[in-house]
Design an enzyme around this catalytic site. Structure first.
Site, PDB file in Angstrom:
ATOM      1  N   GLU A 110     -71.364 -63.179  75.927  1.00 59.90           N
ATOM      2  CA  GLU A 110     -71.293 -63.135  77.390  1.00 59.90           C
ATOM      3  C   GLU A 110     -70.618 -61.850  77.810  1.00 59.90           C
ATOM      4  O   GLU A 110     -70.167 -61.056  76.980  1.00 59.90           O
ATOM      5  CB  GLU A 110     -70.544 -64.366  77.920  1.00 59.90           C
ATOM      6  CG  GLU A 110     -71.351 -65.645  77.768  1.00 59.90           C
ATOM      7  CD  GLU A 110     -70.674 -66.840  78.414  1.00 59.90           C
ATOM      8  OE1 GLU A 110     -70.258 -66.738  79.574  1.00 59.90           O
ATOM      9  OE2 GLU A 110     -70.526 -67.861  77.729  1.00 59.90           O
ATOM     10  N   HIS A 224     -68.307 -65.046  90.503  1.00 61.73           N
ATOM     11  CA  HIS A 224     -69.311 -64.975  89.432  1.00 61.73           C
ATOM     12  C   HIS A 224     -70.485 -64.157  89.960  1.00 61.73           C
ATOM     13  O   HIS A 224     -70.937 -64.382  91.078  1.00 61.73           O
ATOM     14  CB  HIS A 224     -69.763 -66.375  89.027  1.00 61.73           C
ATOM     15  CG  HIS A 224     -70.463 -66.404  87.709  1.00 61.73           C
ATOM     16  ND1 HIS A 224     -71.724 -65.876  87.538  1.00 61.73           N
ATOM     17  CD2 HIS A 224     -70.083 -66.869  86.497  1.00 61.73           C
ATOM     18  CE1 HIS A 224     -72.087 -66.029  86.266  1.00 61.73           C
ATOM     19  NE2 HIS A 224     -71.111 -66.625  85.617  1.00 61.73           N
ATOM     20  N   ARG A 270     -67.195 -59.259  84.491  1.00 63.61           N
ATOM     21  CA  ARG A 270     -67.749 -59.907  85.679  1.00 63.61           C
ATOM     22  C   ARG A 270     -67.494 -59.198  86.993  1.00 63.61           C
ATOM     23  O   ARG A 270     -68.343 -59.168  87.878  1.00 63.61           O
ATOM     24  CB  ARG A 270     -67.095 -61.281  85.792  1.00 63.61           C
ATOM     25  CG  ARG A 270     -68.038 -62.340  85.502  1.00 63.61           C
ATOM     26  CD  ARG A 270     -67.361 -63.649  85.488  1.00 63.61           C
ATOM     27  NE  ARG A 270     -67.980 -64.360  84.390  1.00 63.61           N
ATOM     28  CZ  ARG A 270     -67.624 -65.545  83.997  1.00 63.61           C
ATOM     29  NH1 ARG A 270     -66.630 -66.158  84.598  1.00 63.61           N
ATOM     30  NH2 ARG A 270     -68.241 -66.129  83.012  1.00 63.61           N
ATOM     31  N   HIS A 328     -65.762 -68.297  92.049  1.00 68.17           N
ATOM     32  CA  HIS A 328     -65.958 -69.048  90.796  1.00 68.17           C
ATOM     33  C   HIS A 328     -64.656 -69.520  90.164  1.00 68.17           C
ATOM     34  O   HIS A 328     -64.550 -70.670  89.750  1.00 68.17           O
ATOM     35  CB  HIS A 328     -66.710 -68.128  89.833  1.00 68.17           C
ATOM     36  CG  HIS A 328     -67.048 -68.756  88.512  1.00 68.17           C
ATOM     37  ND1 HIS A 328     -67.889 -69.839  88.409  1.00 68.17           N
ATOM     38  CD2 HIS A 328     -66.683 -68.436  87.241  1.00 68.17           C
ATOM     39  CE1 HIS A 328     -68.019 -70.170  87.133  1.00 68.17           C
ATOM     40  NE2 HIS A 328     -67.285 -69.344  86.404  1.00 68.17           N
ATOM     41  N   ARG A 363     -60.863 -62.692  84.625  1.00 68.59           N
ATOM     42  CA  ARG A 363     -61.004 -63.475  83.385  1.00 68.59           C
ATOM     43  C   ARG A 363     -62.233 -63.064  82.582  1.00 68.59           C
ATOM     44  O   ARG A 363     -63.316 -62.873  83.134  1.00 68.59           O
ATOM     45  CB  ARG A 363     -61.109 -64.966  83.732  1.00 68.59           C
ATOM     46  CG  ARG A 363     -61.463 -65.832  82.542  1.00 68.59           C
ATOM     47  CD  ARG A 363     -61.354 -67.290  82.876  1.00 68.59           C
ATOM     48  NE  ARG A 363     -62.354 -67.752  83.794  1.00 68.59           N
ATOM     49  CZ  ARG A 363     -63.568 -68.190  83.448  1.00 68.59           C
ATOM     50  NH1 ARG A 363     -63.951 -68.180  82.175  1.00 68.59           N
ATOM     51  NH2 ARG A 363     -64.402 -68.630  84.367  1.00 68.59           N
TER      52      ARG A 363
END
Ligand code: FAD
Ligand code: SIN
Length: 484
Positions: A110, A224, A270, A328, A363
């Protein structure tokens, strides 16, 4: 009523704690809807951990620190990463059906990760974890479960937390214990567009703050990058694993734009991808395209996304998915140390409600489920050593009130979306703070499920906006267009 440990919340954090703590005393597990309902239940991508022989703890630590813009506490990150493999083994031992091939866990990639290190179960990783943990919860004689029980305030005296006030149906009650543990999750519902379910109203954050607990890093609300952007449909999450498996982002000119923004392209951290999408969306629709992959494999790898998007008229095997960022994850929260202790004695927090220092300013993908389980395990170590007696004191309980607060709630969410969103500035943040203060002052006294949600959203929103106003320079997911 008295018990040894009260845990509020039935996501991965609360459930894991309850299972472990029940070996050391009686546990009351309180949750405001049914046991399954939590952010955990909707987690798609997976849970990160170093399991591949070519991967290393150092690499996971560096990826976490880099995604977090080095605002993280390195000691917390190192602890998280080193505990990871043990926690995956534990979840496997409990029966979690992570995907495997010939007895070896499958790993996906990811955003922000330099290695394949995300363990998963299709695109419903959180759901299978939640189901597995609940099975164990239900078989423990030492755990009393209160579903539809809303914790609304902490009972604190002389800087020591003694218990919790809660609402169960029409009854307003209190329970006392040796330790109170907040595992109440996030605050995504404070924004008009969010991937989070309705329960994410920042209750733990608000309760802890009202009781005098320190909170930190609230300006780092993560958006997100890829939530569904279709008129009439909710901003349903399209997992980062779709990009991990080869999905590409395109602008309205059908151009793959991420290579212009970051060397990690679609798998950049992100915050970078979210801002790039927002920028490209200024000139037209942005889509996530995975149609070049084998349709049958896509249906097997992403069954939840495939089925959900069909409901909205999109076949991901044949059509690109229109996407935009949505709120998110709260990277900050109630400030805790490595044992989950807050500044109030006998009050602990872990999971998304807590600020452990792991995430810094942004994060890293799939580090949240990991953080929740690692730190809930730590708190068990801390609470089992507590020796003092349970103290019961006189307390007052608020009256039950009636009323519909839907419009107020919508106003809070709109204000936050417009003024405290992906890109902020002093003028918008000050406007939001002013509006939220007025809303807080106008709310009635008393308690109800709806009033608690709106009260907590207004407070949490204001705290986020105040933290964002105080941080004048952009960092990670806190981005200001008025810095100089
Ligand atoms: P939650 O799972 O949110 O649980 C909180 C619990 O507290 C709930 O049971 C709630 O009902 C209860 N509660 C709240 N307030 C009260 C109250 N006042 N009284 C009583 N009960 C209360 N992270 C990853 O690492 N990997 C992923 O793939 C991933 N995918 C995600 C996908 C989506 C759509 C979302 C929304 C999040 C995702 N995340 C992912 C983030 C991750 O799911 C959460 O951060 C994590 O599950 C938080 O766990 P938790 O136990 O702290 O909180
Ligand atoms: C996702 O599947 O993209 C969500 C992963 C996360 O929030 O860590």
């Amino acid at each position: 009523m008295k018990t040894d440990f009260i845990v509020v919340g039935s996501g991965i954090a609360g459930l894991n704690f309850a299972i472990e703590a029940s070996r050391h005393g009686k546990v009351v597990l309180m949750t405001k809807k049914d046991l399954m309902e939590s952010n955990t239940n909707y987690a798609q991508g997976g849970i990160a951990s170093v399991l591949d022989k070519f991967d290393s703890f150092e690499s996971h630590v560096e990826d976490t620190m880099r995604a977090g813009c080095f605002h993280n506490d390195r000691a917390a990150v190192e602890f998280l990463v080193r505990e990871g493999p043990k926690m995956i083994s534990k979840l496997l031992d409990l029966g979690t059906p992570f995907e495997q091939k010939s007895g070896v866990l499958k790993l996906t990639k990811e955003g922000g990760h330099h290695h394949h290190r995300v363990v998963y179960a299709g695109d419903a990783t959180g759901h299978v974890i939640e189901k597995t943990l609940i099975k164990h919860i239900k078989s423990s004689p030492n755990i009393t479960i209160y579903e539809n029980a809303l914790a609304f305030d902490l009972i604190v005296r002389d800087d020591r937390c003694l218990g919790v006030k809660y609402l169960l149906g029409n009854d307003v009650k209190a329970v006392f214990s040796k330790a109170v543990i907040l595992a109440t999750g996030g605050v995504g519902m404070v924004y008009r567009k969010t991937t989070n379910p309705n329960i994410a109203t920042g209750d733990g954050l608000a309760m802890a703050y009202r009781a005098g607990a320190a909170v930190e890093d609230l300006e780092f609300m993560q958006f997100h990058p890829t939530a569904l952007n279709k008129h009439g449909a909710p901003p349903f999450l399209i997992s980062e694993a779709v990009r991990g498996e080869g999905g590409v982002l395109k602008n309205s000119n059908n151009e793959r734009f991420m290579p212009r923004y970051h060397e990690m392209e679609e798998l950049a951290p992100r915050d970078v991808v979210a801002r790039a999408i927002a920028k490209e969306a200024e000139s037209g629709e942005v889509t996530l395209d995975i149609t070049h992959k084998d349709p049958e494999l896509l249906k097997i790898r992403f069954p939840t996304i495939y089925k959900k998007l069909l409901e909205y008229g999109i076949d991901i095997t044949r059509q690109p998915i229109p996407v935009l960022p949505a709120a998110h994850y709260m990277c900050g929260g109630v400030k805790v140390n490595l044992s989950g202790e807050t500044n109030i004695r006998n009050l602990f927090a872990f999971g998304e409600v807590a600020r452990t220092g792991v995430h810094g300013a942004n994060r890293l993908a799939s580090n949240s489920l990991l953080e929740s389980i690692v730190f809930s395990q730590q708190v068990v170590e801390a609470v089992k050593r507590l020796e003092q007696e349970i103290e019961v004191i006189d307390f007052s309980l608020p009256k039950l009130v009636e009323g519909n607060f839907d419009e107020v709630k919508a106003g809070i969410r709109e204000t936050m979306w417009t003024n405290v969103g992906l890109i902020r500035n002093a003028s918008g943040l000050s406007t939001a703070i002013g509006q939220l203060k007025k809303i807080e002052e106008a709310l009635p006294m008393g308690i109800s499920y709806e009033l608690a949600a709106v009260r907590n959203l207004a407070l949490a929103g204001r705290l986020i906006a105040e933290a964002a106003l105080a941080r004048k320079k952009s960092l990670g997911c806190h981005w200001r267009d008025d810095e100089n």
